[in-house]
Scaffold this motif. Structure first.
Motif, PDB file in Angstrom:
ATOM      1  N   HIS A   1     -18.358 -37.103  30.119  1.00 29.93           N
ATOM      2  CA  HIS A   1     -18.022 -35.723  30.488  1.00 29.93           C
ATOM      3  C   HIS A   1     -16.541 -35.492  30.223  1.00 29.93           C
ATOM      4  N   VAL A   2     -16.225 -34.491  29.421  1.00 33.58           N
ATOM      5  CA  VAL A   2     -14.835 -34.165  29.114  1.00 33.58           C
ATOM      6  C   VAL A   2     -14.207 -33.451  30.308  1.00 33.58           C
ATOM      7  N   VAL A   3     -13.085 -33.990  30.783  1.00 29.91           N
ATOM      8  CA  VAL A   3     -12.426 -33.419  31.961  1.00 29.91           C
ATOM      9  C   VAL A   3     -11.095 -32.766  31.614  1.00 29.91           C
ATOM     10  N   HIS A   4     -10.589 -32.993  30.397  1.00 24.77           N
ATOM     11  CA  HIS A   4      -9.296 -32.386  30.054  1.00 24.77           C
ATOM     12  C   HIS A   4      -9.125 -32.345  28.547  1.00 24.77           C
ATOM     13  N   THR A   5      -8.553 -31.263  28.063  1.00 21.69           N
ATOM     14  CA  THR A   5      -8.225 -31.097  26.647  1.00 21.69           C
ATOM     15  C   THR A   5      -6.792 -30.611  26.544  1.00 21.69           C
ATOM     16  N   GLN A   6      -6.057 -31.177  25.605  1.00 22.47           N
ATOM     17  CA  GLN A   6      -4.647 -30.802  25.410  1.00 22.47           C
ATOM     18  C   GLN A   6      -4.318 -30.836  23.934  1.00 22.47           C
ATOM     19  N   GLY A   7      -3.637 -29.812  23.453  1.00 22.11           N
ATOM     20  CA  GLY A   7      -3.238 -29.790  22.065  1.00 22.11           C
ATOM     21  C   GLY A   7      -2.015 -30.650  21.797  1.00 22.11           C
ATOM     22  N   LEU A   8      -1.861 -31.027  20.549  1.00 23.31           N
ATOM     23  CA  LEU A   8      -0.681 -31.747  20.081  1.00 23.31           C
ATOM     24  C   LEU A   8      -0.146 -30.972  18.888  1.00 23.31           C
ATOM     25  N   GLY A   9       1.069 -30.474  19.010  1.00 25.26           N
ATOM     26  CA  GLY A   9       1.644 -29.652  17.962  1.00 25.26           C
ATOM     27  C   GLY A   9       2.860 -30.291  17.338  1.00 25.26           C
ATOM     28  N   PHE A  10       3.415 -29.609  16.336  1.00 25.30           N
ATOM     29  CA  PHE A  10       4.606 -30.119  15.653  1.00 25.30           C
ATOM     30  C   PHE A  10       5.536 -28.962  15.339  1.00 25.30           C
ATOM     31  N   SER A  11       6.804 -29.196  15.586  1.00 21.17           N
ATOM     32  CA  SER A  11       7.841 -28.226  15.246  1.00 21.17           C
ATOM     33  C   SER A  11       8.974 -28.962  14.537  1.00 21.17           C
ATOM     34  N   PRO A  12       9.515 -28.413  13.460  1.00 22.00           N
ATOM     35  CA  PRO A  12      10.654 -29.058  12.801  1.00 22.00           C
ATOM     36  C   PRO A  12      11.837 -29.264  13.745  1.00 22.00           C
ATOM     37  N   ALA A  13      11.938 -28.402  14.753  1.00 21.22           N
ATOM     38  CA  ALA A  13      13.064 -28.498  15.683  1.00 21.22           C
ATOM     39  C   ALA A  13      12.860 -29.572  16.749  1.00 21.22           C
ATOM     40  N   THR A  14      11.619 -29.721  17.222  1.00 19.28           N
ATOM     41  CA  THR A  14      11.358 -30.622  18.348  1.00 19.28           C
ATOM     42  C   THR A  14      10.482 -31.810  17.988  1.00 19.28           C
ATOM     43  N   GLY A  15       9.885 -31.820  16.797  1.00 15.89           N
ATOM     44  CA  GLY A  15       8.964 -32.884  16.427  1.00 15.89           C
ATOM     45  C   GLY A  15       7.606 -32.685  17.084  1.00 15.89           C
ATOM     46  N   PHE A  16       6.888 -33.775  17.299  1.00 15.92           N
ATOM     47  CA  PHE A  16       5.578 -33.687  17.945  1.00 15.92           C
ATOM     48  C   PHE A  16       5.746 -33.397  19.435  1.00 15.92           C
ATOM     49  N   THR A  17       4.886 -32.530  19.941  1.00 16.48           N
ATOM     50  CA  THR A  17       4.983 -32.147  21.346  1.00 16.48           C
ATOM     51  C   THR A  17       3.613 -31.732  21.858  1.00 16.48           C
ATOM     52  N   LEU A  18       3.395 -31.892  23.146  1.00 19.14           N
ATOM     53  CA  LEU A  18       2.164 -31.399  23.757  1.00 19.14           C
ATOM     54  C   LEU A  18       2.153 -29.878  23.676  1.00 19.14           C
ATOM     55  N   SER A  19       0.970 -29.325  23.459  1.00 19.59           N
ATOM     56  CA  SER A  19       0.858 -27.902  23.163  1.00 19.59           C
ATOM     57  C   SER A  19      -0.391 -27.314  23.805  1.00 19.59           C
ATOM     58  N   ASP A  20      -0.364 -26.000  24.003  1.00 25.27           N
ATOM     59  CA  ASP A  20      -1.562 -25.300  24.467  1.00 25.27           C
ATOM     60  C   ASP A  20      -2.546 -25.066  23.325  1.00 25.27           C
ATOM     61  N   SER A  21      -2.084 -25.196  22.102  1.00 27.50           N
ATOM     62  CA  SER A  21      -2.934 -24.959  20.938  1.00 27.50           C
ATOM     63  C   SER A  21      -3.516 -26.275  20.422  1.00 27.50           C
ATOM     64  N   THR A  22      -4.805 -26.255  20.113  1.00 27.55           N
ATOM     65  CA  THR A  22      -5.463 -27.436  19.549  1.00 27.55           C
ATOM     66  C   THR A  22      -5.663 -27.307  18.039  1.00 27.55           C
ATOM     67  N   SER A  23      -5.001 -26.349  17.400  1.00 27.91           N
ATOM     68  CA  SER A  23      -5.283 -26.044  16.001  1.00 27.91           C
ATOM     69  C   SER A  23      -4.811 -27.113  15.026  1.00 27.91           C
ATOM     70  N   LEU A  24      -3.856 -27.955  15.445  1.00 31.33           N
ATOM     71  CA  LEU A  24      -3.397 -29.043  14.576  1.00 31.33           C
ATOM     72  C   LEU A  24      -4.051 -30.360  14.953  1.00 31.33           C
ATOM     73  N   ASP A  25      -3.887 -30.761  16.181  1.00 32.83           N
ATOM     74  CA  ASP A  25      -4.347 -32.051  16.696  1.00 32.83           C
ATOM     75  C   ASP A  25      -4.567 -31.881  18.184  1.00 32.83           C
ATOM     76  N   TYR A  26      -5.317 -32.786  18.798  1.00 32.14           N
ATOM     77  CA  TYR A  26      -5.613 -32.602  20.219  1.00 32.14           C
ATOM     78  C   TYR A  26      -6.029 -33.909  20.874  1.00 32.14           C
ATOM     79  N   PHE A  27      -5.902 -33.933  22.194  1.00 28.96           N
ATOM     80  CA  PHE A  27      -6.391 -35.014  23.048  1.00 28.96           C
ATOM     81  C   PHE A  27      -7.628 -34.530  23.788  1.00 28.96           C
ATOM     82  N   LEU A  28      -8.560 -35.448  24.009  1.00 30.11           N
ATOM     83  CA  LEU A  28      -9.677 -35.219  24.938  1.00 30.11           C
ATOM     84  C   LEU A  28      -9.707 -36.384  25.915  1.00 30.11           C
TER      85      LEU A  28
END
Length: 246
Positions: A214-241
């Protein structure tokens, strides 16, 4: 060490993928080499894992060893970039990888770091035992049978255990960012990804559900040239389950 089991260890291993990542073994721990993106990924990965661990086992977020007394398994561990931090968080860690070259590099680095980690070459199908925490980050998109792979992860997850996966989403953004740009410019070695093997969150959730999780949490992983990889509300690039046994 090779896994000892009567099960078919290679049922979900893609030999071409194992060979591809095995060629990088000597460079895994070079933060400026071919595995540089993995080094950059580790801080947000560990923030996510720590948050999920504290939430699941009611930690207060302040201790240095929230995994003390618990067992952890990293599937597709490479040369141990995640296994070593998990060990420092207090877990008794096992790491498995399809490429023996990666396991050899992992064992050498762990010894140099003074860490006792049980590294094994093979697939999750050949592993016996159950673990409190099972992680498999940026791996499922490289296996030959995602359904069987997820079932293998579910089998080794202990009751009241926590499974954490991450993988690229199959979107136009991931194709542009990870293949056209990252592989096209050499930031990631060419041939690392097959966009058609990326899974959407809905597809991966269905695989987990079918495996009794049972999936209990989903979190996006994003990327910005300024900050690098960061946790994100968007799952459009990469994500955790994060999943638990249903």
């Amino acid at each position: 060490m090779i896994l000892a089991s009567d099960r078919n260890e290679s049922a979900t291993i893609d030999p071409r993928e194992a060979a591809h990542f095995g060629t990088m073994a000597a460079d895994w721990w070079n933060p400026k080499g071919s595995s540089a993106p993995l080094h950059q990924l580790n801080p947000p990965r560990l923030r996510y894992i720590r948050d999920r661990v504290d939430t699941h086992w009611h930690g207060d977020g302040t201790g240095f060893t929230p995994l003390a007394g618990r067992t952890a398994l990293d599937v597709g561990c490479g040369a141990g970039l995640l296994c070593e931090p998990l060990a420092r968080l207090g877990a008794s860690v096992t790491g498995i990888d399809a490429a023996p070259e990666n396991i050899a590099a992992a064992e050498i680095h762990a010894a140099q770091s003074g860490l006792a980690i049980d590294y094994r070459a093979g697939g999750v199908e050949g592993l016996d035992g159950q673990f409190d925490l099972v992680t498999s980050l940026e791996v499922i998109e490289h296996v030959s049978d995602p359904t069987g792979f997820v079932r293998g992860l579910a089998r080794v997850l202990a009751d009241n255990g926590l499974l954490i996966l991450s993988t690229p989403n199959r979107t136009p953004l991931s194709r542009l960012a990870m293949i056209t740009i990252a592989e096209g410019t050499g930031r990631i070695p060419r041939g690392t990804h097959d966009w058609n093997k990326f899974l959407t969150p809905e597809e991966l959730t269905a695989l987990l559900r079918d495996a009794g999780l049972h999936v209990v949490h989903t979190q996006g992983l994003g990327f910005s040239p300024a900050t690098g990889f960061t946790l994100s509300d968007s799952t459009s690039l990469d994500y955790f389950l994060t999943a638990v046994k249903a």
